[in-house]
Design an enzyme around this catalytic site. Structure first.
Site, mmCIF file in Angstrom:
data_model
loop_
_atom_site.group_PDB
_atom_site.id
_atom_site.type_symbol
_atom_site.label_atom_id
_atom_site.label_comp_id
_atom_site.label_asym_id
_atom_site.label_seq_id
_atom_site.Cartn_x
_atom_site.Cartn_y
_atom_site.Cartn_z
ATOM 1 N N ASP A 331 0.806 -1.120 -0.007
ATOM 2 C CA ASP A 331 0.159 -0.070 0.064
ATOM 3 C C ASP A 331 0.760 1.045 0.115
ATOM 4 O O ASP A 331 2.163 1.121 0.776
ATOM 5 C CB ASP A 331 -0.886 0.103 1.223
ATOM 6 C CG ASP A 331 -1.820 1.143 1.321
ATOM 7 O OD1 ASP A 331 -2.447 1.421 0.357
ATOM 8 O OD2 ASP A 331 -1.757 2.023 2.494
ATOM 9 N N ASP A 333 0.154 4.742 0.988
ATOM 10 C CA ASP A 333 -0.204 5.859 2.000
ATOM 11 C C ASP A 333 0.030 5.363 3.244
ATOM 12 O O ASP A 333 -0.797 4.382 3.576
ATOM 13 C CB ASP A 333 -1.344 6.765 1.839
ATOM 14 C CG ASP A 333 -1.312 7.394 0.307
ATOM 15 O OD1 ASP A 333 -0.262 7.886 -0.062
ATOM 16 O OD2 ASP A 333 -2.415 7.277 -0.198
#
Length: 498
Positions: A331, A333
């Site tokens: 991922d 962020d």
């Protein structure tokens, strides 16, 4: 000098006379002395070894003719040194080799597991090298070569030493180094230089060497189709050999069926490929009558031999596997970079603590890397696709390249199959990287990351942040793995934790 370096020397041997030369060189070399020298006799039958009788530190043990991987394992497991310096019995060490070895090992941090030497292969200066000599010269550019390589004994114990399914002096060193890197360690190149004389292996050595294709099958099973790239090697020639062997078989088959025109066509194509292969091998050599004859004959025999041994290896190792992943997906962020809601300004990209070092570790191990990221700000009109592209470019500028970017720009109600927790981006990332999704690990900070991975059939590791919901952490402890930070997550993934 570095008298504080505690090391043992392990030398596997099949009784070659060159062992005597090596032991004499070690006995008279200057620098800190080893704790012991263990010579591992890997011959199945008892026979006298050409040892240096005046060297009191030499211990001889037997490994029963099971190959160099088993011999080295027998040696290091008996050795008591903190460092285990592996030497081949046909190398020539410098007169100050102990001094240079200990200088290479001094000051290495605990995450540095091994030090390799520079290998020099002297080639004739009055003529071009033969095929045998060029084969030996390849050792000088090999990434991990145990002709002269020192490992921490503790790391050898941690990863289980050499894989004894490799029965030849081929791939067993690269396999060990791969597992050491996957365990989170570094391997560095030292400054010492060791000479490896060019070997003479006989007229059909290149045909016999095709047995190594069975070991290549084991490497593919353990490390995926990209295994050559991961160990720093150029693509092989198995595809060429398979085509050549198929053409030869077709010519024979159609000839037996008396379909002469088709048989002639296959034979002509086989001849063209074989001639081109032979010419490529003859061109850099001395081009003597004997050498040309060997190259022509062996060039005809290598393709079927390579295919036979590869098929044999695929059958033999069909159940072999490795829990370490072939690809890590992240991922974006709050996993790789600090989360700034709907980030559209590249100047605000800030890596998460430990992200750069963790990615560097993964790239050293040759693991494919990708990003899977929800970016609904595009659908909401809060950022443009150009801003998103600029931010992602800045991420790569700061953290290095990723081999696939899977980004979902849809909103919650768009009904796409890509937005996490749906599995679409994970499945597409695996397909783009050319790996089975079950050999992928997704590292993220939300329950959506865990759900996307597990639904796709990948593994998941949750790295909670202040924004991660407590119920997501609780559920992840049952369905996945929870790590303290990205550094721990990467080490757990590389170790194959489930």
């Amino acid at each position: 000098m570095n008298p504080g370096i505690d090391y043992s020397i392990v030398i596997p041997t099949t009784g070659r006379e060159s062992l005597r030369t090596l032991l004499r060189a070690l006995a008279t070399a200057t620098g800190p002395r080893p704790r012991e020298i263990i010579v591992v006799d890997d011959r199945p039958a008892d026979a006298e070894l050409p040892l240096v009788e005046t060297e009191p530190r030499v211990t001889v043990i037997r490994s029963g003719g099971r190959g160099p991987a088993a011999a080295r394992n027998a040696g290091w497991r008996q050795a008591a040194g903190t460092w285990i310096a592996f030497l081949d019995d046909d190398v020539v060490t410098a007169s100050d080799w102990p001094l240079r070895l200990t200088a290479d090992l001094a000051g290495l941090d605990e995450l540095t597991a091994a030090s390799t030497a520079h290998i020099e292969v002297p080639l004739p200066t009055d003529r071009k090298p033969t095929d045998d000599e060029r084969g030996t010269a390849g050792l000088a550019t090999a990434r991990w070569i145990t002709a002269d390589m020192a490992y921490r004994r503790s790391v050898l114990a941690e990863v289980g030493g050499f894989d004894e399914r490799f029965p030849r002096a081929f791939r067993e060193d690269a396999d060990l180094a791969m597992r050491v890197c996957l365990a989170g360690y570094h391997i560095v190149r030292g400054e010492r230089v060791t000479c490896h004389p060019a070997r003479r292996s006989g007229p059909m050595a290149s045909v016999r060497a095709q047995r190594g294709n069975a070991d290549n099958a084991l490497m593919r099973r353990k490390y995926g189709r990209r295994w050559r790239q991961r160990i720093g090697e150029q693509p092989g020639m198995l595809g060429h050999h398979a085509l050549t062997a198929a053409l030869g078989a077709g010519a024979l088959g159609f000839g037996v069926a008396r379909r002469w025109r088709t048989a002639f066509g296959f034979a002509a194509a086989w001849t063209a490929l074989t001639a081109r292969f032979a010419a490529r091998r003859i061109a850099p050599g001395p081009r003597t009558r004997d050498e040309i004859g060997r190259m022509v004959l062996s060039s005809a025999l290598i393709p079927p031999a390579a295919c036979w041994h590869r098929a044999r290896g695929e059958v033999r190792h069909r159940h072999a596997t490795h829990d370490a992943p072939l690809a890590l997906l992240f991922d974006r962020d709050d996993t790789l970079i600090v989360d700034v809601p709907y980030l559209g300004d590249p100047s605000k990209v800030e890596p998460m603590p430990g992200a750069l070092d963790s990615l560097r570790l993964l790239r050293t191990a040759g693991i494919a890397l990708g990003i899977v990221s929800n970016q609904s700000g595009v659908a909401r009109g809060l950022i443009s696709t150009e801003q998103l592209a600029a931010v992602n470019a800045r991420v790569e500028e700061m953290l290095g390249p990723f081999e696939t970017w899977q980004v979902c720009v849809h909103g919650d109600g768009d009904g796409c199959d890509c937005r996490k927790p749906r599995p679409g981006m994970v499945v597409r990332a695996a397909a783009h990287l050319g790996v089975d999704v079950s050999r992928c690990v997704l590292i993220g900070d939300t329950g959506a990351d865990v759900d996307a991975a597990t639904t796709a059939g990948a593994r998941a590791i949750l790295v909670p942040t202040a924004r991660t919901l407590p119920e997501e952490v609780h559920r992840a402890r049952r369905e996945a793995i929870v790590a303290r930070d990205i550094s721990e997550a990467v080490r757990l993934a590389m170790a194959g934790a489930r």
